[in-house]
Enzyme design. Structure first.
Site, PDB file in Angstrom:
ATOM      1  N   ARG A   1       0.674  -1.177   0.145  1.00 44.17           N
ATOM      2  CA  ARG A   1       0.151  -0.083  -0.038  1.00 44.17           C
ATOM      3  C   ARG A   1       0.853   1.456   0.138  1.00 44.17           C
ATOM      4  NH1 ARG A   1      -4.079  -2.209   4.484  1.00 44.17           N
ATOM      5  NH2 ARG A   1      -5.199  -3.465   3.210  1.00 44.17           N
TER       6      ARG A   1
ATOM      7  N   CYS B   1      -9.989  -1.661   5.358  1.00 50.51           N
ATOM      8  CA  CYS B   1     -11.347  -1.593   5.381  1.00 50.51           C
ATOM      9  C   CYS B   1     -11.649  -0.132   6.031  1.00 50.51           C
ATOM     10  CB  CYS B   1     -11.634  -2.743   6.128  1.00 50.51           C
ATOM     11  SG  CYS B   1     -10.829  -3.177   7.759  1.00 50.51           S
TER      12      CYS B   1
ATOM     13  N   HIS C   1     -18.166  -2.500  10.231  1.00 49.62           N
ATOM     14  CA  HIS C   1     -17.332  -1.489  11.009  1.00 49.62           C
ATOM     15  C   HIS C   1     -18.297  -0.245  11.213  1.00 49.62           C
ATOM     16  CE1 HIS C   1     -13.872  -4.172  10.948  1.00 49.62           C
ATOM     17  NE2 HIS C   1     -13.158  -3.308   9.985  1.00 49.62           N
TER      18      HIS C   1
END
Lengths: 358, 358
Positions: free
Chosen positions: B99, B128, B252
């Protein structure tokens, strides 16, 4: 010197803990009276070695009572606290009803016991989520000052009473044992018993505690704002809260961000928290030491960890604050207020009866 | 034009959702290859009307593959993604491994699909917790700019994989059905499979996700900081996070506080969020409408509510952001990246092979 003590709401989640905290306390108790609504009359509970039967709360319940601990909802305090005061008792009220009354001190004993001295018969115990935040922040405020607070809470269902605990357990069993889809389990209490709609808390996070106010914050969130200013005696502290219920039975957790007036050294902050009475530092990332709800249950202290500087703002500090919402958040703080009144020689009938309260 | 697609980690919690999301997607799939570790070989799964057997991931698995979706942990991506690229595939990696690599675009398609155009064979799907925050904040950033973000997360256990879900269910059953004290239930995975100590998540809130870094923030928290800056292409945005695991299985929730560069009207903010593709406004306190984890499960959108001005800071806004961490937070975002590559004509072998990656 010993006192006749009454607990109003003795059968509730907090009332039950008040009995236990009075046993633990150094407060000299001569007699204990357990008061509740009519339907609990006849139930008995043990205090030290005595069996005590519950009596109905009436206007005449307070004759001879020196200290009355109230925790049976705002409406009960509104109705009966004035009669207790009129009968000569000091009322320690655990509901939100009198907290913002300018004649009523709002007390966390470690923080502002000095404010008890002008009491007029009623003293308020703050909201559970406020109390533990005060226990973490007062040592910081004393040394570096407090500019602002942003807090997100992770609150336990026991804050909504014994029935909310039962509902949570029932919902979880339905999902786990009967494979009921979580959206189909029944809900009759949370997020707020007094509101129109009820939602499951099992496997959920509900961003509503208490009702909504006109500014789109909830009453619970506004309590954290208003009570912080009153307890810390500083209207300029900026406080905004987001209060959330999660599927935990007991012990509230809080993610607290603060900005201090003066830039603080993070190790000195940890030391100040560690030195503060009733607050325990649990902070060692290398050993995965941080406060956890399941470890705080049954303890009277407030636990603080994950203390670290903001990544960008020099006077910004983040931390994680956990405490048993029924103990320091309610029953223990109420009993501590009684202890402090006793130590300061302030357990006496008020000279200025607040007749407008009746 | 249609593609040979491979899923690496096809048997995991996210891999399983990738199969479903490919069925839902408009991406033209010619063949689907399901790859996993040796012990899953022989398992079969249905894709549309086809039964597909799982094969072992090897260096030679990628011959003829056009698009390879990776979600089997950072080590698997590190080991096999370069072989996929060398074989001519485009890799969409759902792990944290690439990333922060400057040669690897980090993509939330609604936010920065334009950054795909210079890909060199590997594209990363963000964490996420970052993705759903971007979905809520990009519409605000576009109109008023973003100065800073303070976020506290309420993360589901499925983010730690299928075994964390099983462990959570087992712990809850032990406490509820067998009355095991919560501190005595076994824990082998959470808070982080790779760390030394493990704690129960049943009736708890764990302020640790992933390992701790040197600055006392966790890797999860630093992902939110670094990934936000990379996706929004602005190193000056201030981001500090507190990442917390709660006993929720999927979806979440996040308590997000932001300060905008220009003061925003709160109704205009709600409109901008409502207009943004993939983001749904759920915000009506008078009707107790706000995002809830249990309502977001199985949905590909991000839900935003509790939007309100800070009580003191003119450019401060609070909100509550909820999304299915396995879908928009992982599988769906990965598939959307493939769709966007297809729409932009970018599904092709890289011209500049990143040999240093092998």
């Amino acid at each position: 010197m010993s006192y006749n003590v009454a607990i109003v709401g003795a059968t509730g989640a907090v009332g039950q803990q008040m009995i236990k905290m009075l046993e633990k306390s150094s407060l000299p108790v001569k007699t204990l009276k357990l008061l509740a609504s009519k339907r609990s009359v006849g139930k008995t509970f043990l205090f030290k070695d005595q069996t005590i039967a519950v009596e109905e709360t009436t206007e005449n319940s307070f004759d001879g009572v020196d200290i009355a601990l109230f925790s049976a909802g705002g409406k009960t305090s509104e109705k009966f606290a004035p009669y207790a005061v009129k009968a000569g008792a000091v009322v320690i009220d655990n509901t939100s009803h009198y907290r913002q009354n300018p004649n009523v001190p709002l007390i966390v004993p470690e923080v502002n016991a000095h404010a008890l001295k002008n009491h007029k018969g009623i003293i308020a115990c703050p909201n559970c989520s406020t109390i533990q935040m005060m226990m973490a922040l007062e040592p910081i405020r004393q040394e570096w000052g407090l500019e602002r607070i942003i807090v997100s809470t992770y609150q336990a269902v026991s804050g909504a009473g014994a029935k909310a605990i039962e509902e949570t357990q029932k919902q979880l069993k339905q999902v786990l044992n009967e494979e009921t889809p979580v959206k189909e389990v029944g809900a009759t209490i949370l997020p707020s018993g007094g509101d129109k709609k009820h939602y499951p808390i099992a496997f959920n996070a509900l961003p509503q505690i208490d009702l909504f106010t006109d500014n789109d914050y909830t009453y619970e969130e506004m309590k954290m704002t208003k009570e912080t200013k009153k307890i810390m005696e500083d209207e300029t502290i900026k406080v905004s809260a987001t209060c959330v219920r999660i599927p935990v039975l007991t012990a509230h957790s809080e993610s607290v961000y603060i900005e201090t007036k003066e830039i603080a050294d993070i190790n000195a902050v940890k030391q100040a928290i560690s030195d503060f009475p009733g607050t325990i530092l649990e902070d060692d990332p290398s050993e995965q030491i941080y406060p956890q709800a399941i470890n705080a249950v049954g303890k009277t202290e407030t636990f603080v960890g994950r203390i670290r500087k903001d990544l960008d703002v020099d006077n910004g500090i983040h931390m994680w604050v956990v405490s048993d919402n029924l103990l320091k958040g309610a029953a223990w703080n109420s009993v501590q207020i009684a202890e402090s009144l006793h130590q300061q020689g302030l357990v006496h009938a008020t000279k200025e009866l607040l007749f407008e309260l009746i």
